[in-house]
Scaffold this motif. Structure first.
Motif: not given
Length: 528
Positions: A431-437
């Motif tokens: 997963i990345g930073y500041g992303q919707q999951l």
């Protein structure tokens, strides 16, 4: 060193320190005592071969465990009749026994590992790629670093790098930083810090006068300082009986906090414990609050307190306080009155109603015991050796090589229908930073969507009553707007991942869906 530029703007930070002295005999009224205490204990193995002085959960669901090489023989042989030949060993020059093992949670089995030099009272932390970096120790391990790269085929073992630290690190503390390096702070006689891995192989050590100011040379009570990465990118460092907020980039103390009430020491060898309480409102910018909880310790003269207790962040945001004694202090033969009953601290309850006593174990966990959270929500407990060697007879607290699991009440079968089951993403997703999951999960009954939360927990390196790099983030905002029902028992929760490596340094974390304080099994996620 380059300055840290936060990816999430933070204009105001509340640094709220909570210091809570846990006095068993004098403050029983703060505990919620029940006729049938919750929780459950299970003996997993009667002999793991080594005393669990240090433990780290890896992203393969295996746990690396080790003690030290100068104890003499352990109770488990090295593989393939190998022997360690070390002329610097203080006890046994040729040693055919292991002083480190790997525990496989799935198969409940132990595999011997090889450490070449002495890792006694060392430190460590997981790196962004999931490897365990372990530093320091005693004797010939004083300035060494070691890396353990996890694997699933039993081929992995320790790799050792000799004399790579600028100073000897014995009883030091490590913390992972937003840039992926580790800062190594303090140690016996070391009032300074350094970084590893080295930049261009030439990093130096830097003075930290705070460690000299908090040191009582008679008992050296500033060892294994409590260190946490704060939400502004600075470090909260606590030693002896007070804390500072430290800008490690510029070597500046940003803030001095008042001495803990009563002025008595809390860090090793007084061996209280400390934890950064769950971080919430991660998208709130100015309203992110840091709360650091310090419990226990051994006051000057060492009267009755909880000492050598481990503090474990549970997936639902509560804190388990486990292991230790109610009198004495850390060190050989000095602890008394083992505390067999864990306690759960509920930070969201009203003051006076936050502690709940759990079901007791039958095994004293004294000096050199440890505890770590597993992906299934159990807490792995092992160790206890208050002696200079393994000593099983004729002593008050014999060396203990058993391994137990404590199951908090949320794992009781009566909660099976409300226990979330994560169906996607798959474990070990990136997963990345500041992303919707989007997280899909199953709960087998109608739910109140306002009570769904998602948490991320870092697997810490645990030794001497302190879990280095322990961190829990609450990713949800506590409203039903981010939860969608997909079918009769199927739901989806939308969360935003943390916005920067300051809030959550790159690496592997356990992600849980929690409903009414009942967590799912965790899945591994790697944030990069």
């Amino acid at each position: 060193m380059a300055a840290i530029t936060p990816k999430v703007p933070i204009s105001f930070l509340l640094h709220h320190l909570i210091f809570l002295l846990f006095l068993l005999p004098h403050q029983q009224n703060i505990l919620t005592l029940a006729a049938a205490a919750p929780g459950k204990w299970n003996l997993l193995l009667s002999n793991i071969g080594v005393s669990a002085m240090h433990m780290q959960l890896l992203n393969t669901d295996r746990v690396v465990i080790f003690d030290l090489t100068d104890f003499g023989p352990s109770n488990i042989s090295l593989a393939n009749n190998k022997c360690r030949n070390n002329p610097n060993d203080l006890t046994l020059k040729i040693d055919c026994t292991a002083h480190s093992v790997e525990y496989d949670v799935a198969s409940n089995s132990i595999r011997p590992l090889t450490v070449q030099t002495n890792v006694w009272c060392s430190s460590g932390a997981a790196m962004p790629d999931g490897s365990l970096l372990q530093t320091g120790g005693f004797n010939d391990g004083f300035r060494n670093a070691r890396i353990y790269r996890p694997c699933n085929d039993n081929s992995c073992d320790w790799q050792e790098f000799n004399t790579v630290l600028t100073q000897g690190r014995w009883y030091a503390t490590n913390h992972i930083l937003p840039d992926g390096r580790q800062i190594i702070i303090g140690g016996r006689g070391q009032f300074n810090y350094e970084f590893y891995p080295k930049r261009n192989g030439a990093d130096q050590s830097f003075n930290l006068p705070f460690l000299a100011q908090t040191n009582d040379p008679r008992i050296e009570n500033n060892l294994y300082p409590f260190v946490f990465l704060n939400v502004d990118g600075n470090l909260f460092i606590f030693a002896n009986n007070r804390g500072i907020l430290f800008d490690y980039v510029n070597g500046v103390v940003v803030k001095n906090y008042p001495t803990i009430p009563g002025g008595d020491p809390r860090s090793y060898p007084s061996s209280g414990s400390a934890v950064l309480l769950p971080l919430r409102n991660l998208q709130g910018g100015a309203n992110i609050t840091s709360e650091f909880l310090v419990c226990g310790g051994a006051p000057k003269g060492s009267f009755t307190t909880r000492v050598m207790g481990d503090m474990v962040l549970l997936p639902n945001g509560n804190v388990l306080i486990i292991n230790g004694a109610s009198a004495g202090t850390s060190g050989w033969e000095l602890g008394r009155n083992p505390v067999l009953a864990p306690v759960i601290y509920r930070p969201n309850n009203p003051v006076g109603q936050r502690f709940e006593t759990q079901r007791s174990s039958s095994i004293p966990r004294m000096y050199h015991s440890t505890a770590v959270l597993l992906r299934d929500g159990r807490v792995l407990v092992s160790g206890s050796n208050a002696h200079a060697y393994y000593n099983f007879t004729g002593v008050l607290f014999p060396t203990d090589l058993t391994m137990e699991a404590f199951s908090p009440d949320y794992l009781d079968p009566r909660f099976a229908r409300v226990r979330p089951i994560i169906t996607s993403p798959a474990s070990r997703s990136r997963i990345g930073y500041g992303q919707q999951l989007n997280i899909n999960f199953i709960i087998r009954e109608k739910i109140n969507r306002d009570l769904i939360t998602v948490t991320m927990v870092s697997p810490p390196f645990t030794t001497h009553s302190f879990s280095m790099n322990q961190r829990l983030l609450v990713l949800t905002n506590g409203t039903s707007s981010n939860v969608t029902q997909l079918g009769r028992s199927n739901y989806r929760v939308r969360v935003m991942t943390p916005g920067s490596g300051i809030l959550v340094p790159s690496g592997y974390y356990l992600l849980f869906v929690v409903y009414r304080d009942i967590p799912s099994q965790g899945i591994w996620v790697q944030i990069k």
